[in-house]
Design an enzyme around this catalytic site. Structure first.
Site, mmCIF file in Angstrom:
data_model
loop_
_atom_site.group_PDB
_atom_site.id
_atom_site.type_symbol
_atom_site.label_atom_id
_atom_site.label_comp_id
_atom_site.label_asym_id
_atom_site.label_seq_id
_atom_site.Cartn_x
_atom_site.Cartn_y
_atom_site.Cartn_z
ATOM 1 N N TRP A 159 42.848 32.645 38.926
ATOM 2 C CA TRP A 159 44.039 31.810 39.102
ATOM 3 C C TRP A 159 45.277 32.590 39.494
ATOM 4 O O TRP A 159 46.289 32.002 39.840
ATOM 5 C CB TRP A 159 44.326 31.068 37.786
ATOM 6 C CG TRP A 159 44.119 31.963 36.596
ATOM 7 C CD1 TRP A 159 43.004 32.020 35.814
ATOM 8 C CD2 TRP A 159 45.011 32.963 36.098
ATOM 9 N NE1 TRP A 159 43.134 32.996 34.860
ATOM 10 C CE2 TRP A 159 44.372 33.596 35.012
ATOM 11 C CE3 TRP A 159 46.289 33.404 36.451
ATOM 12 C CZ2 TRP A 159 44.958 34.622 34.278
ATOM 13 C CZ3 TRP A 159 46.875 34.438 35.727
ATOM 14 C CH2 TRP A 159 46.205 35.027 34.663
ATOM 15 N N ASN A 160 45.246 33.916 39.424
ATOM 16 C CA ASN A 160 46.524 34.643 39.540
ATOM 17 C C ASN A 160 47.074 34.702 40.961
ATOM 18 O O ASN A 160 48.275 34.695 41.158
ATOM 19 C CB ASN A 160 46.396 36.047 38.939
ATOM 20 C CG ASN A 160 45.352 36.880 39.605
ATOM 21 O OD1 ASN A 160 44.357 36.355 40.097
ATOM 22 N ND2 ASN A 160 45.542 38.184 39.626
ATOM 23 N N LYS A 183 34.515 28.481 44.823
ATOM 24 C CA LYS A 183 34.756 27.915 43.503
ATOM 25 C C LYS A 183 36.071 28.501 42.994
ATOM 26 O O LYS A 183 36.118 29.643 42.544
ATOM 27 C CB LYS A 183 33.601 28.259 42.553
ATOM 28 C CG LYS A 183 33.704 27.564 41.234
ATOM 29 C CD LYS A 183 33.944 28.608 40.153
ATOM 30 C CE LYS A 183 34.405 28.051 38.866
ATOM 31 N NZ LYS A 183 35.812 27.681 38.807
ATOM 32 N N GLU A 256 35.627 42.429 42.578
ATOM 33 C CA GLU A 256 36.900 43.120 42.322
ATOM 34 C C GLU A 256 37.358 42.687 40.943
ATOM 35 O O GLU A 256 37.643 41.512 40.716
ATOM 36 C CB GLU A 256 37.924 42.764 43.406
ATOM 37 C CG GLU A 256 39.010 43.818 43.498
ATOM 38 C CD GLU A 256 40.347 43.334 43.006
ATOM 39 O OE1 GLU A 256 40.537 43.266 41.769
ATOM 40 O OE2 GLU A 256 41.203 43.007 43.859
ATOM 41 N N LEU A 257 37.375 43.632 40.008
ATOM 42 C CA LEU A 257 37.541 43.283 38.595
ATOM 43 C C LEU A 257 38.857 43.821 38.045
ATOM 44 O O LEU A 257 39.736 44.221 38.779
ATOM 45 C CB LEU A 257 36.334 43.808 37.809
ATOM 46 C CG LEU A 257 34.975 43.415 38.407
ATOM 47 C CD1 LEU A 257 33.831 44.052 37.655
ATOM 48 C CD2 LEU A 257 34.825 41.897 38.449
ATOM 49 N N CYS A 290 45.991 42.116 39.348
ATOM 50 C CA CYS A 290 44.980 43.120 39.014
ATOM 51 C C CYS A 290 45.474 44.535 39.324
ATOM 52 O O CYS A 290 45.029 45.496 38.708
ATOM 53 C CB CYS A 290 43.669 42.827 39.715
ATOM 54 S SG CYS A 290 43.864 42.603 41.477
ATOM 55 N N GLU A 388 42.972 45.478 29.131
ATOM 56 C CA GLU A 388 43.912 44.898 30.091
ATOM 57 C C GLU A 388 44.645 43.715 29.445
ATOM 58 O O GLU A 388 44.014 42.810 28.897
ATOM 59 C CB GLU A 388 43.134 44.408 31.314
ATOM 60 C CG GLU A 388 44.028 43.915 32.419
ATOM 61 C CD GLU A 388 43.236 43.443 33.650
ATOM 62 O OE1 GLU A 388 43.740 43.606 34.753
ATOM 63 O OE2 GLU A 388 42.124 42.914 33.478
HETATM 64 P P1 ADP Z 1 39.900 34.654 33.466
HETATM 65 O O1 ADP Z 1 39.297 34.997 32.147
HETATM 66 O O2 ADP Z 1 41.109 35.405 33.742
HETATM 67 O O3 ADP Z 1 40.067 33.180 33.705
HETATM 68 P P2 ADP Z 1 37.382 34.980 34.764
HETATM 69 O O4 ADP Z 1 36.878 36.258 35.294
HETATM 70 O O5 ADP Z 1 36.698 34.437 33.579
HETATM 71 O O6 ADP Z 1 38.924 35.184 34.562
HETATM 72 O O7 ADP Z 1 37.352 33.865 35.904
HETATM 73 C C1 ADP Z 1 37.371 34.104 37.264
HETATM 74 C C2 ADP Z 1 36.544 33.041 37.962
HETATM 75 O O8 ADP Z 1 35.203 33.127 37.487
HETATM 76 C C3 ADP Z 1 36.993 31.611 37.682
HETATM 77 O O9 ADP Z 1 36.835 30.841 38.856
HETATM 78 C C4 ADP Z 1 36.023 31.167 36.615
HETATM 79 O O10 ADP Z 1 35.826 29.771 36.586
HETATM 80 C C5 ADP Z 1 34.759 31.863 37.064
HETATM 81 N N1 ADP Z 1 33.760 32.041 35.994
HETATM 82 C C6 ADP Z 1 33.961 32.054 34.668
HETATM 83 N N2 ADP Z 1 32.793 32.251 34.006
HETATM 84 C C7 ADP Z 1 31.837 32.375 34.957
HETATM 85 C C8 ADP Z 1 30.429 32.614 34.933
HETATM 86 N N3 ADP Z 1 29.762 32.755 33.788
HETATM 87 N N4 ADP Z 1 29.771 32.688 36.101
HETATM 88 C C9 ADP Z 1 30.429 32.577 37.278
HETATM 89 N N5 ADP Z 1 31.752 32.350 37.374
HETATM 90 C C10 ADP Z 1 32.453 32.257 36.238
#
Ligand code: ADP
Length: 520
Positions: A159-160, A183, A256-257, A290, A388
């Site tokens: 979302w950022n 997605k 990218e994490l 990030c 983080e």
């Molecule tokens: P945050 O914790 O900051 O919301 P995430 O890494 O959980 O960041 O989310 C990034 C994206 O990954 C969002 O679009 C979220 O819906 C999606 N997401 C969350 N859980 C999963 C999962 N188990 N598999 C695939 N996508 C996921």
């Protein structure tokens, strides 16, 4: 209410929500405005079967899209570039409304998307054209390397940076001849849906870019199961789940994490410039970036001049739930994010850290606003030391010699971005090369590395796998195919020649090749 989103035509959000086809699911999810916590609209919560249907439509669309020449595909992205600039007010309003970011931070997304569209539209053909390669036997073997699109690319985004991350990684995927199913994050689907609408207005076939809204663990995982490549941006924790699932399916992925990024201010730095760099590097997008810095290391010789000025500038930053450009720090995106930031700060302070400025929630401004915060005295047992925060919080620590600074910067399991501040360019480059991060800025927080889209960008260590931008950023969405034609002089042993003779002759040939390679 202090804000109004004047450029969003009435019911735009409703129309965008309805543009997601969710034939199997009647469920919906609501989206809120972080400035107030109010609900602003609903989008479908797609089921796994909706995801499969979207991917299958994208797969069908791929046949036509990939049959277009690269030039024709580039024309679409070039029109999209113009539309993003022309319709920026609308895009910015939607971004600010659903993410709570400051408008100036949203504008960086407009610039980024336009830059990537222009760059890849101009360069895709060069990066993907068939290339003649050295054959096994010079002259006798003609070898070509081709690049074929992988198929349907799944893009999963946080979302950022709701526009940049939804679109900038999709642009090279599309130009390479793939179709995309996106997605977006639960918090910010409308920006992605508006971007999809603009892509269609630019001439992209409808099913070449589909959006599936819904819950991450349901829609995200269903998407990974259905596509041919996964491009994920998000937390390290979720990235591991994505990589595991992609690995099980033997589907390639690029991740990218998160980061825990260090900034080093050396004793010969221009203090004013470094202070401004720290302000941008730590508090842009309320620290929900990030690439932003959460560890700031300042060398002894400059520490006492740097810290008071950094504190003073931080105290001056304006926070306001407004759609205007003059706001410097926006809201955090959600209650969950707000709680995380508050817990990190409270934990640090309760264990002995000092909030030299900030440290407080600002419910008087908005439910999720949190003051830009500088901590000193952060120690290992505090959560903020290594995890983080993803908020406007930075720990400042002093160091003595360059080696200590480099060791501190590298003392993390993350390796995304870093920055070095010095008036000695050679010293800056030398230190930059010793930092284990995928990108390092010298006298710049992150704009220079991010906007240098001709060079790869991504994380080392737990900050990711794969890269965006540049040649790598488009070739990752292709499979290579090597075709070699043997025109004469077979590479294998000739039928009537005894293998012993062949081996002896070939050994001589191998020695000869090496000498030719080395220029005799
Ligand atoms: P945050 O914790 O900051 O919301 P995430 O890494 O959980 O960041 O989310 C990034 C994206 O990954 C969002 O679009 C979220 O819906 C999606 N997401 C969350 N859980 C999963 C999962 N188990 N598999 C695939 N996508 C996921």
């Amino acid at each position: 209410m202090a804000f109004q989103a004047s450029h969003i035509p009435p019911d735009t959000l409703g129309d965008l929500g309805r543009s997601v086809s969710a034939e199997e699911s009647d469920d919906s999810m609501s989206v809120e405005a972080p400035f107030t916590g109010e609900r602003i609209g609903d989008v479908p919560a797609c089921s796994p079967r909706d995801v499969t249907a979207a991917v299958s439509r994208a797969r069908t669309a791929r046949t036509e899209w990939s049959s277009w020449s690269i030039e024709r595909r580039a024309d679409v992205l070039s029109r999209f570039h113009d539309l993003v600039l022309d319709r920026q007010a609308e895009l910015l309003d939607v971004m600010v409304l659903e993410s709570g970011k400051a408008r100036r931070d949203g504008y960086e997304e407009i610039l980024d998307v336009a830059t990537n569209a222009r760059y890849y539209a101009a360069r895709a053909e060069e990066f993907l054209r068939p290339r003649r390669r050295d054959g096994a036997i010079p002259l006798a073997t003609k070898t070509m390397e081709y690049r074929t699109p992988v198929g349907v690319v799944g893009v999963i985004t946080p979302w950022n940076y709701p526009l940049t991350l939804a679109v900038s990684d999709a642009i090279p995927a599309l130009l390479a001849g793939n179709t995309v199913v996106l997605k977006p994050a639960e918090e910010t689907p409308f920006t992605a849906l508006l971007a999809a609408k603009l892509l269609r207005e630019a001439g992209l076939p409808e099913d070449a870019f589909r959006v599936v809204t819904g819950w991450g663990d349901e829609v995200g995982l269903a998407l990974i199961d259905a596509v041919d490549f996964v491009n994920f941006t998000g937390s390290t924790e979720t990235g591991r789940t994505v990589a595991e699932r992609a690995g099980k399916n033997l589907v390639k992925c690029s991740l990218e994490l998160g980061g825990k990024n260090p900034m080093l201010v050396l004793d010969d730095a221009d203090v004013s410039a470094a202070v401004e760099g720290a302000i941008r590097g730590c508090f842009t997008n309320a620290g929900q970036l990030c690439l932003s810095f959460e560890r700031l290391y300042v060398q002894d010789g400059v520490y006492d001049r740097f810290l008071p000025r950094f504190v003073e500038r931080t105290r001056e930053l304006s926070m306001d739930p407004s759609f205007d450009y003059d706001v410097e720090v926006g809201s955090l995106v959600s209650e969950r994010q707000f709680e995380k930031v508050r817990n990190h700060v409270d934990d640090a302070v309760s264990k002995g850290a000092t909030a030299v400025v900030g440290g407080n929630a600002r419910p008087d401004v908005g439910p999720y606003f949190f003051e830009p915060t500088i901590l000193t005295g952060v120690t290992e047992e505090m959560t903020v030391a290594r995890e983080e925060t993803f908020g406007p919080v930075v720990a400042v620590t002093r160091f003595s010699d360059d080696e200590d600074g480099i060791a501190l910067a590298n003392d993390s399991d993350r390796g995304l971005n870093a920055s070095v501040w010095t008036t000695d360019s050679d010293r800056g480059w030398e230190i930059a090369r010793q930092i284990d991060c995928g990108t390092v800025g010298i006298n710049d927080p992150y704009h220079a590395i991010w906007a240098s889209v001709d060079s790869p960008m991504g994380g080392m260590k737990d900050s990711g796998i794969g890269r965006r931008h540049g040649r790598e950023g488009i070739r990752k969405y292709t499979e290579s195919q090597t075709v070699a034609e043997q025109r004469f002089a077979s590479v294998a042993p000739p039928r009537r020649v005894p293998t012993k003779w062949y081996a002896r002759a070939m050994t001589g040939v191998m020695r000869l090749f090496k000498r030719i390679e080395e220029g005799w």
